[in-house]
Design a protein around this motif. Structure first.
Motif: not given
Length: 286
Positions: A76, A114, A116, A245
Motif C-alpha cells: 500500500g 477502496n 487502493l 482500507r
C-alpha cells in the motif's frame, strides 16, 4: 526463463512451488529484496536476482535472460503505481517478451470505495500501453483474508462487519498461485486476461453458517455500521490507514464489487477450487 517478483511472499512462493514441480529450476528466477529470506529457493536451484520495485537500476540488472516476468502487485505504499511502472519499464527496456500482473477481479473499477484498488487498473492500462505482451490475472479477494476480517474471537462473538448482504467469490491464495504458475508454463503468444474466482459467491451469513457447521458452535453475522467497526479497531490500536482500507473493502463488498464468478480458476487448476466450507476448515483449523 520466468522471473517471479515478490518471490518470498505468500503468493510468490505458491507460484514458485508449482513452477518447480513442472519445470527445471534453472528456468526460474526470483526477485527478492533480502536474499537471506530466499536461501531455500536458491538451494532448490532458483536463480536469485536482488532488487526492489523502487530501484530501477536493480530491476534493470535483474532482467537479462528473462522471457516472462510475473509482477506481483506491491503493498500500500503511496508510490505503489510508480513501483509497478518501474518493473514494466525495466522489462520493456530489457526486451522481455511478456509481463504478467496480479490484478483484481472487481465488478466496476469506476465506482470503488477502496481507492487502493484503483492502482491495479492503472497498472493494467500502463502495461497494455507498453507494447509488451501481457497476462492479467484478475484475482478475487483471498479466502485467506477471512480470519483477519472476522477476528480471533469469531466463534465467541460472531461476525460483526459492515458488509451488508454483499457476496464474495472467495478463493484460496495457494490455489491462485498454482493456477498462475500453470498459465505461465503455457506457450502462447497472444495477450490474455483471466478472472480467478471461486465457483460461487458467499455472503457473510454464508461464512457464519460455514463456521458454525465446521466448529459445531453457533455463529451469527451482524451487519454493523462502518463507524462501529472503526471504533472497535481504534480500541485495538489499529492505525487509521488500515481502518480506512478495511472499511473500503467492506463497502465494496456491500456494493457487490467482489461478487464476480468465473470458471477461469477451475480451468487453470484442472479441478474445482476449494469451496467455502473446506476452506474455512483449513484457515480456522477446525
Amino acid at each position: 526463463m520466468i522471473l517471479v517478483t515478490g518471490a518470498t511472499g505468500h503468493l510468490g512462493r505458491a507460484v514458485l512451488d508449482t513452477l518447480l514441480q513442472h519445470t527445471a529450476a534453472h528456468q526460474l528466477a526470483a526477485l527478492v529484496r533480502d536474499p537471506a529470506k530466499a536461501t531455500d529457493l536458491q538451494a532448490r536451484g532458483v536463480s536469485l536476482r536482488v532488487g526492489s520495485y523502487t530501484d530501477p537500476a536493480s530491476l534493470a540488472a535483474a532482467m537479462p535472460g528473462i522471457d516472462t516476468v510475473l509482477l506481483i502487485s506491491g503493498g500500500g505504499d503511496d508510490d505503489g503505481l510508480q513501483q509497478h511502472q518501474n518493473v514494466i519499464d525495466a522489462a520493456r527496456q530489457a526486451g522481455v517478451r511478456r509481463v504478467a500482473y496480479t490484478s483484481r477481479a472487481l465488478q466496476d473499477p469506476g465506482t470503488l470505495a477502496n481507492e487502493l484498488m484503483v492502482r491495479h487498473f492503472q497498472t493494467e492500462d500502463y502495461l497494455k500501453a507498453s507494447g509488451l505482451g501481457y497476462i492479467l490475472f484478475r484475482n478475487i479477494l483471498y479466502m485467506d483474508t477471512l480470519p483477519l476480517f472476522t477476528g480471533p474471537t469469531v466463534l465467541e462473538t460472531g461476525i460483526n462487519l459492515p458488509g451488508g448482504e454483499g457476496q464474495v467469490s472467495y478463493a484460496l491464495r495457494s490455489e491462485m498461485g498454482e493456477a498462475i504458475a500453470n498459465v505461465l508454463l503455457q506457450d502462447f503468444t497472444d495477450s490474455r486476461i483471466y478472472h480467478f474466482t471461486g465457483a460461487a459467491a458467499y455472503s457473510f451469513h454464508d461464512v457464519a453458517a460455514a463456521l458454525a457447521l465446521a466448529s459445531g458452535r453457533p455463529v451469527v453475522y451482524h451487519d454493523v455500521a462502518p463507524e462501529v467497526l472503526a471504533a472497535r479497531m481504534r480500541e485495538r490500536g489499529v492505525p487509521e490507514v488500515a481502518i480506512g482500507r478495511t472499511i473500503g473493502f467492506m463497502t465494496d463488498i456491500k456494493h457487490g464489487q467482489e461478487s464476480l464468478v468465473s470458471s477461469d480458476l477451475a480451468a487453470a487448476l484442472g479441478r474445482q477450487p476449494t469451496g467455502l466450507l473446506e476452506g474455512i476448515k483449513q484457515l480456522y483449523q477446525l
